[in-house]
Design a protein around this motif. Structure first.
Motif, short mmCIF file in Angstrom:
data_model
loop_
_atom_site.label_atom_id
_atom_site.label_comp_id
_atom_site.label_asym_id
_atom_site.label_seq_id
_atom_site.Cartn_x
_atom_site.Cartn_y
_atom_site.Cartn_z
N LEU A 19 -41.38 1.40 -68.13
CA LEU A 19 -41.55 1.55 -66.68
C LEU A 19 -40.56 0.69 -65.92
CD1 LEU A 19 -45.45 1.57 -66.45
CD2 LEU A 19 -43.94 3.43 -65.76
N ARG A 20 -40.32 -0.51 -66.41
CA ARG A 20 -39.35 -1.40 -65.75
C ARG A 20 -37.92 -0.89 -65.94
NH1 ARG A 20 -40.67 -6.26 -63.95
NH2 ARG A 20 -38.72 -7.26 -64.63
N ALA A 21 -37.62 -0.40 -67.12
CA ALA A 21 -36.27 0.11 -67.38
C ALA A 21 -35.98 1.34 -66.52
CB ALA A 21 -36.13 0.47 -68.86
N GLU A 22 -37.04 2.09 -66.20
CA GLU A 22 -36.88 3.29 -65.37
C GLU A 22 -36.98 2.99 -63.88
OE1 GLU A 22 -40.00 5.71 -66.92
OE2 GLU A 22 -38.81 6.45 -68.62
N THR A 23 -37.08 1.70 -63.53
CA THR A 23 -37.16 1.27 -62.13
C THR A 23 -35.95 0.38 -61.85
OG1 THR A 23 -39.58 1.32 -62.25
CG2 THR A 23 -38.59 0.12 -60.40
N PRO A 24 -34.89 0.92 -61.25
CA PRO A 24 -33.66 0.15 -61.07
C PRO A 24 -33.85 -1.18 -60.36
CG PRO A 24 -33.29 2.46 -60.56
CD PRO A 24 -34.76 2.31 -60.77
N GLY A 25 -34.76 -1.24 -59.40
CA GLY A 25 -34.95 -2.47 -58.63
C GLY A 25 -35.40 -3.65 -59.45
N CYS A 26 -36.05 -3.40 -60.59
CA CYS A 26 -36.56 -4.51 -61.41
C CYS A 26 -35.44 -5.40 -61.93
CB CYS A 26 -37.38 -3.96 -62.59
SG CYS A 26 -38.98 -3.28 -62.10
N ALA A 27 -34.24 -4.87 -62.01
CA ALA A 27 -33.10 -5.67 -62.48
C ALA A 27 -32.55 -6.58 -61.40
CB ALA A 27 -31.99 -4.74 -62.99
N PRO A 40 -39.04 2.60 -56.15
CA PRO A 40 -39.13 3.94 -56.75
C PRO A 40 -38.56 3.95 -58.16
CG PRO A 40 -37.27 3.85 -55.25
CD PRO A 40 -37.98 2.53 -55.13
N SER A 41 -38.97 4.92 -58.94
CA SER A 41 -38.42 5.09 -60.28
C SER A 41 -37.07 5.81 -60.20
CB SER A 41 -39.38 5.91 -61.15
OG SER A 41 -39.42 7.25 -60.68
N ARG A 42 -36.31 5.72 -61.29
CA ARG A 42 -35.04 6.45 -61.37
C ARG A 42 -35.29 7.95 -61.20
NH1 ARG A 42 -29.97 5.63 -60.57
NH2 ARG A 42 -30.10 3.65 -61.73
N TRP A 301 -54.73 2.01 -61.94
CA TRP A 301 -55.69 1.18 -61.21
C TRP A 301 -56.13 -0.01 -62.07
CZ3 TRP A 301 -57.40 -0.97 -57.21
CH2 TRP A 301 -58.74 -1.26 -56.93
N ALA A 302 -56.41 0.24 -63.34
CA ALA A 302 -56.81 -0.85 -64.22
C ALA A 302 -55.70 -1.88 -64.37
CB ALA A 302 -57.20 -0.30 -65.59
N ARG A 303 -54.47 -1.41 -64.51
CA ARG A 303 -53.33 -2.33 -64.62
C ARG A 303 -53.14 -3.15 -63.34
NH1 ARG A 303 -50.05 -5.69 -67.37
NH2 ARG A 303 -47.94 -5.71 -66.51
N LEU A 304 -53.25 -2.51 -62.21
CA LEU A 304 -53.04 -3.21 -60.94
C LEU A 304 -54.12 -4.26 -60.70
CD1 LEU A 304 -51.78 -0.47 -58.46
CD2 LEU A 304 -50.51 -1.89 -60.06
N VAL A 382 -48.86 -6.12 -55.90
CA VAL A 382 -48.30 -5.79 -57.21
C VAL A 382 -48.25 -4.29 -57.46
CG1 VAL A 382 -49.08 -7.98 -58.19
CG2 VAL A 382 -50.59 -5.98 -58.29
N HIS A 383 -47.42 -3.90 -58.43
CA HIS A 383 -47.43 -2.52 -58.93
C HIS A 383 -47.25 -2.56 -60.43
CE1 HIS A 383 -47.70 1.70 -58.55
NE2 HIS A 383 -47.32 1.77 -57.28
N VAL A 384 -47.27 -1.36 -61.05
CA VAL A 384 -47.26 -1.29 -62.51
C VAL A 384 -46.04 -1.92 -63.16
CG1 VAL A 384 -48.77 0.71 -62.75
CG2 VAL A 384 -46.34 1.06 -62.34
N TYR A 385 -44.92 -1.97 -62.44
CA TYR A 385 -43.69 -2.53 -63.02
C TYR A 385 -43.67 -4.06 -63.01
CZ TYR A 385 -42.85 -1.98 -57.99
OH TYR A 385 -42.98 -1.98 -56.63
N ASN A 386 -44.63 -4.69 -62.36
CA ASN A 386 -44.69 -6.15 -62.37
C ASN A 386 -45.25 -6.66 -63.69
OD1 ASN A 386 -45.47 -5.87 -58.96
ND2 ASN A 386 -43.65 -6.93 -59.71
N THR A 387 -44.94 -7.92 -64.01
CA THR A 387 -45.37 -8.52 -65.28
C THR A 387 -46.06 -9.85 -65.03
OG1 THR A 387 -43.30 -9.77 -65.61
CG2 THR A 387 -43.37 -7.49 -66.44
N GLU A 388 -46.76 -10.32 -66.05
CA GLU A 388 -47.40 -11.64 -65.98
C GLU A 388 -46.35 -12.73 -65.79
OE1 GLU A 388 -50.64 -11.99 -66.03
OE2 GLU A 388 -51.33 -10.03 -66.74
#
Length: 406
Positions: A19-27, A40-42, A301-304, A382-388
């Motif tokens: 999910l992070r790799a498919e989300t350019p902004g995470c970089a 947004p995703s790629r 929802w569970a992840r968020l 937060v959203h799904v692309y965020n991490t601990e």
């Protein structure tokens, strides 16, 4: 890295690395502003940009004709996301305009009562004030219960005194509160009162089923938890209860000019649309909705909630930080106050470190924040692309910039 989500006896795995790799902004950024505009995703980016490129290559009308199947696919895709029928969905440029189209199309008269909640959003409340001033309608703010959410018993008492409309925000802009929308819907439905639900912060964050909720109208934006392009959104209009409501604005897409002195309004929800719309945005929002459907809203929802609860736990250990979220159910928006700090300055200092958060002010929800004596609150969503690891980095940076400013 994967997140294992338990759904009853089943397990669903979200591939966070993918999910992070498919989300350019995470970089480039630690983005904790999904409640403002999510990354947004790629897939969504490419769908939007490719159509814009095609418009430049062959012309706008021609590109729309070429993409007709994809554009028509928007309606069943979005309908699936919220449990509606395709004919009950209209593409609108944002949630506020979708909400406006529903609200201002109602025929308010002197004495009509609009029931709303303490946490209501400013744009909506301004509309209540305007209509009340122009028509003599009355605004009734139903008080909160001890959890900080709408008091259902008080709502029942007020609706028994008569009401034209129940109108609330499902998830307010200024906190993690999730209003009991389904319970509100049952009260409204039992009383035969129209129910307008502002879902701009909930669709894409948590499972939303319009049939279970019982709303007559639902307004949604694309840019927040749906992870769609800016300038996109949609309106759900329940066929059984709203088909005879004529939109306040019509054009030759929403209606047909049938005679020199006559017109006929179309019967489905697209009567709330304009003929001219953001076609690349329609395709981009469809791509975002497709992805949400594929991942599954229960898993999202569970992840968020896991991320948000973890962030609240971390923030509770930071000296000077007070959590400000209300409600029995708390979602992906985390708000807090930092003792003696200028929240806007803290936001700017974090932005210099490529960390995005925002500040919710009284202007966004005056009744709630002013009633609690809060000038403003910091908001991290937060959203799904965020991490601990990102949550650890954010909390450490917040403590550091706060200490430096003290």
């Amino acid at each position: 890295m994967s997140a294992i989500i338990h759904q009853g006896s089943a397990e669903v795995t979200l591939d966070i690395d993918r999910l992070r790799a498919e989300t350019p902004g995470c970089a480039h950024v630690l983005h904790l502003n999904a409640a403002g505009s999510a990354l947004p995703s790629r897939r969504t980016l490419d769908a939007t940009v490719n159509h814009l490129r095609r418009e430049a290559e062959i012309g706008g009308y021609e590109a729309a004709a070429e993409a007709d199947a994809e554009l028509e696919g928007f309606y069943p895709t979005v309908a699936r996301l919220v449990g509606a029928q395709p004919g009950e969905i209209a593409f609108v440029e944002n949630a506020t305009r979708a909400w406006d189209l529903a609200f201002y199309s109602l025929d308010f008269r002197p004495g009509d009562r609009i029931l709303t909640c303490v946490s209501e959003y400013s744009s909506n409340y301004i509309s209540y004030l305007q209509v009340a001033r122009k028509t003599g309608a009355e605004i009734v703010v139903v008080p909160d219960d001890r959890h900080g959410q709408i008091d259902l018993a008080a709502l029942e008492r007020e609706i028994d005194r008569g009401a034209k409309l129940v109108s609330i925000s499902h998830v307010p802009t200024q906190g993690g509160l999730v209003q009991p929308a389904e319970a509100v819907g049952k009260i409204a439905n039992d009383a035969g009162v129209l129910y307008l639900l502002d879902a701009c912060q909930s669709v894409g964050q948590l499972p939303v089923d319009v049939k279970a909720i019982g709303c007559d109208f639902l307004s949604v934006t694309g840019r927040k938890y749906m992870r769609g392009p800016r300038g996109t959104g949609f309106l759900y209009a329940k066929q059984a209860t709203t088909s005879r409501i004529e939109p306040i604005l019509l054009d030759n897409h929403a209606a047909k000019w049938t005679d020199a002195n006559a017109y006929t309004v179309r019967e489905d929800a697209r009567r709330f649309e304009n003929w001219e719309r953001y076609f690349a945005g329609v395709i981009g929002l469809k791509a975002a909705a497709d992805q949400a459907n594929e991942l599954g809203m229960d898993a999202i929802w569970a992840r968020l909630r896991t991320l948000a609860d973890g962030l609240r736990e971390r923030l509770s250990t930071v000296k000077g930080v007070t959590l400000t979220d209300l409600g029995k159910v708390r979602g992906a928006i985390v708000t807090f106050a930092v003792d003696g700090a200028d929240h806007t300055a803290l936001k700017a200092a974090l932005r210099e470190r490529a960390i995005n958060v925002t500040v919710s002010t009284r202007f966004s929800s005056r009744l709630d924040l002013e009633g609690r004596g809060l000038k403003d609150v910091m908001r991290a969503s937060v959203h799904v692309y965020n991490t601990e690891a990102e949550l650890d980095r954010f909390v450490a940076a917040l403590a550091e910039v706060y200490s430096a400013a003290a």
